[in-house]
Design a protein around this motif. Structure first.
Motif, mmCIF file in Angstrom:
data_model
loop_
_atom_site.group_PDB
_atom_site.id
_atom_site.type_symbol
_atom_site.label_atom_id
_atom_site.label_comp_id
_atom_site.label_asym_id
_atom_site.label_seq_id
_atom_site.Cartn_x
_atom_site.Cartn_y
_atom_site.Cartn_z
ATOM 1 N N SER A 111 17.990 18.974 16.024
ATOM 2 C CA SER A 111 19.061 19.112 15.034
ATOM 3 C C SER A 111 19.229 17.842 14.219
ATOM 4 O O SER A 111 19.534 17.899 13.018
ATOM 5 C CB SER A 111 20.378 19.461 15.727
ATOM 6 O OG SER A 111 20.269 20.686 16.413
ATOM 7 N N ALA B 104 31.613 29.301 11.674
ATOM 8 C CA ALA B 104 31.215 28.234 12.599
ATOM 9 C C ALA B 104 31.573 28.583 14.038
ATOM 10 O O ALA B 104 30.850 28.229 14.972
ATOM 11 C CB ALA B 104 31.876 26.916 12.194
ATOM 12 N N LYS B 105 32.689 29.298 14.230
ATOM 13 C CA LYS B 105 33.098 29.660 15.591
ATOM 14 C C LYS B 105 32.074 30.582 16.245
ATOM 15 O O LYS B 105 31.825 30.493 17.451
ATOM 16 C CB LYS B 105 34.468 30.329 15.568
ATOM 17 C CG LYS B 105 34.537 31.593 14.714
ATOM 18 C CD LYS B 105 35.951 32.149 14.651
ATOM 19 C CE LYS B 105 36.011 33.390 13.756
ATOM 20 N NZ LYS B 105 37.391 33.907 13.628
ATOM 21 N N TYR B 106 31.466 31.460 15.452
ATOM 22 C CA TYR B 106 30.443 32.349 16.002
ATOM 23 C C TYR B 106 29.204 31.555 16.409
ATOM 24 O O TYR B 106 28.582 31.830 17.438
ATOM 25 C CB TYR B 106 30.062 33.423 14.980
ATOM 26 C CG TYR B 106 31.198 34.344 14.618
ATOM 27 C CD1 TYR B 106 31.629 35.329 15.505
ATOM 28 C CD2 TYR B 106 31.850 34.233 13.396
ATOM 29 C CE1 TYR B 106 32.677 36.179 15.179
ATOM 30 C CE2 TYR B 106 32.897 35.078 13.059
ATOM 31 C CZ TYR B 106 33.302 36.047 13.957
ATOM 32 O OH TYR B 106 34.336 36.877 13.640
ATOM 33 N N ARG C 153 29.145 28.408 17.300
ATOM 34 C CA ARG C 153 29.452 27.615 18.499
ATOM 35 C C ARG C 153 29.317 28.471 19.751
ATOM 36 O O ARG C 153 28.745 28.042 20.760
ATOM 37 C CB ARG C 153 30.870 27.049 18.402
ATOM 38 C CG ARG C 153 31.054 25.975 17.341
ATOM 39 C CD ARG C 153 32.392 25.279 17.494
ATOM 40 N NE ARG C 153 32.710 24.470 16.332
ATOM 41 C CZ ARG C 153 33.506 24.864 15.348
ATOM 42 N NH1 ARG C 153 34.075 26.058 15.396
ATOM 43 N NH2 ARG C 153 33.748 24.077 14.324
ATOM 44 N N ARG C 154 29.863 29.674 19.692
ATOM 45 C CA ARG C 154 29.770 30.562 20.853
ATOM 46 C C ARG C 154 28.314 30.935 21.128
ATOM 47 O O ARG C 154 27.905 31.045 22.290
ATOM 48 C CB ARG C 154 30.612 31.821 20.627
ATOM 49 C CG ARG C 154 32.111 31.559 20.590
ATOM 50 C CD ARG C 154 32.896 32.795 20.994
ATOM 51 N NE ARG C 154 32.724 33.875 20.041
ATOM 52 C CZ ARG C 154 33.624 34.200 19.102
ATOM 53 N NH1 ARG C 154 34.751 33.502 18.996
ATOM 54 N NH2 ARG C 154 33.412 35.206 18.288
ATOM 55 N N THR D 27 25.718 29.058 20.548
ATOM 56 C CA THR D 27 25.091 27.882 21.164
ATOM 57 C C THR D 27 25.440 27.786 22.642
ATOM 58 O O THR D 27 24.583 27.476 23.483
ATOM 59 C CB THR D 27 25.538 26.604 20.432
ATOM 60 O OG1 THR D 27 25.188 26.705 19.043
ATOM 61 C CG2 THR D 27 24.872 25.379 21.027
ATOM 62 N N ILE D 28 26.700 28.078 22.973
ATOM 63 C CA ILE D 28 27.126 28.032 24.378
ATOM 64 C C ILE D 28 26.373 29.072 25.202
ATOM 65 O O ILE D 28 25.875 28.782 26.305
ATOM 66 C CB ILE D 28 28.649 28.259 24.474
ATOM 67 C CG1 ILE D 28 29.400 27.071 23.854
ATOM 68 C CG2 ILE D 28 29.068 28.452 25.928
ATOM 69 C CD1 ILE D 28 30.893 27.280 23.747
ATOM 70 N N GLU E 34 26.698 37.536 21.014
ATOM 71 C CA GLU E 34 27.020 36.440 20.097
ATOM 72 C C GLU E 34 25.983 36.314 18.989
ATOM 73 O O GLU E 34 26.316 35.948 17.856
ATOM 74 C CB GLU E 34 27.119 35.123 20.872
ATOM 75 C CG GLU E 34 28.215 35.094 21.921
ATOM 76 C CD GLU E 34 29.588 35.379 21.343
ATOM 77 O OE1 GLU E 34 29.806 35.112 20.145
ATOM 78 O OE2 GLU E 34 30.448 35.882 22.093
ATOM 79 N N THR F 252 26.824 36.394 15.065
ATOM 80 C CA THR F 252 26.393 35.322 14.162
ATOM 81 C C THR F 252 25.590 35.875 12.995
ATOM 82 O O THR F 252 25.768 35.463 11.842
ATOM 83 C CB THR F 252 25.549 34.293 14.934
ATOM 84 O OG1 THR F 252 26.299 33.798 16.045
ATOM 85 C CG2 THR F 252 25.169 33.126 14.036
#
Length: 256
Positions: free
Chosen positions: A94, A151-153, A155-156, A158-159, A201, A205
């Motif tokens: 990244s 962005a919240k999607y 992040r989830r 990535t988790i 997720e 996304t």
């Protein structure tokens, strides 16, 4: 970027000359040469950046690895190895991507937008400049706010991505324990559950990206509609030539 602003102007003169029945072979040759030069410059930057990108990724990976190695024993015993490996790997990649986007995408993009908007101010009447500027600002604001929303999607996602890789890695690293307790089926179910969560997720996304693209397309075609309708009227009234219409269309598409 300067060449990218120049070649639409040459195309305008080609169309104007052909509309009047004049020869435009030298302009066509000039247009092709400028387009080719612009393409070569764009591809050459990848060559110049390849070494920088690889070096940056190696440097960041080394720093992260050394940082993790220097952590306490308690840290390593209490953390999930698979997740740490995944985070280190994606973090290094990244960093190189951010460097590439900032140097070769975002910076040149704003430079090109500035050149195009300034060119519109000099080539076309001032209200075209204001209209193009308004459309560009609307497009940028839409991109910013929708990207912040999605962005919240990401992040989830990535988790969940880290989670399923962690489960697979830790299970394989501790295969003796898994075999000892005959827990193969249990580990497979845990892994499948993590994959299902990742899938959910990932779909969210992707859908949010579609929303972003649709909203961007709306402002793109709204800008085209307003500018080209006005330009077509100017052509009908004899204020513009056909080449001016094509030049405006090319500039708008180039900005977006």
């Amino acid at each position: 970027k300067f060449l990218a602003v120049v070649h639409p102007i040459i195309l305008k003169y080609i169309i104007d000359a052909m509309s009047l029945g004049e020869e435009a072979y030298y302009l066509i040759i000039m247009y092709i040469v400028v387009r080719f030069a612009a393409e070569v410059c764009q591809l050459s930057r990848e060559i110049s950046f390849a070494s920088v990108s690889a070096s940056a990724e190696i440097y960041m990976a080394s720093k992260v690895y050394n940082h993790v190695q220097n952590q306490s024993l308690n840290f390593h015993l209490s953390k999930e190895t698979g997740k740490i490996i995944r985070i280190c790997s994606k973090g290094s990649q990244s960093f190189a991507s951010i460097l590439r986007y900032s140097v070769f995408l975002i910076g040149p993009l704003f430079l090109e937008i500035t050149l195009v908007v300034i060119s519109c101010a000099f080539v076309f009447p001032f209200y075209f400049f204001l209209l193009v500027l308004l459309c560009v600002v609307s497009y940028i604001l839409d991109t910013y706010f929708v990207t912040e929303w999605r962005a919240k999607y990401f992040r989830r996602l990535t988790i969940k991505d880290n989670a399923y890789v962690q489960k697979a890695t830790d299970s394989l690293l501790n295969f003796e324990t898994v075999k000892y307790f005959n827990a193969e089926e249990h580990e497979a179910q845990r892994y499948m559950g993590a994959l299902q969560e990742y899938k959910i997720e990932n779909v969210s996304t992707t859908n949010s990206m579609v929303v972003l693209n649709i909203s961007q397309s709306f402002f793109l075609f709204l800008g085209l509609l307003l500018n080209l309708s006005l330009a077509a009227y100017m052509v009908d009234t004899g204020v513009f030539k056909v080449g001016d219409f094509v030049l405006l269309n090319t500039y708008i598409l180039q900005v977006y």
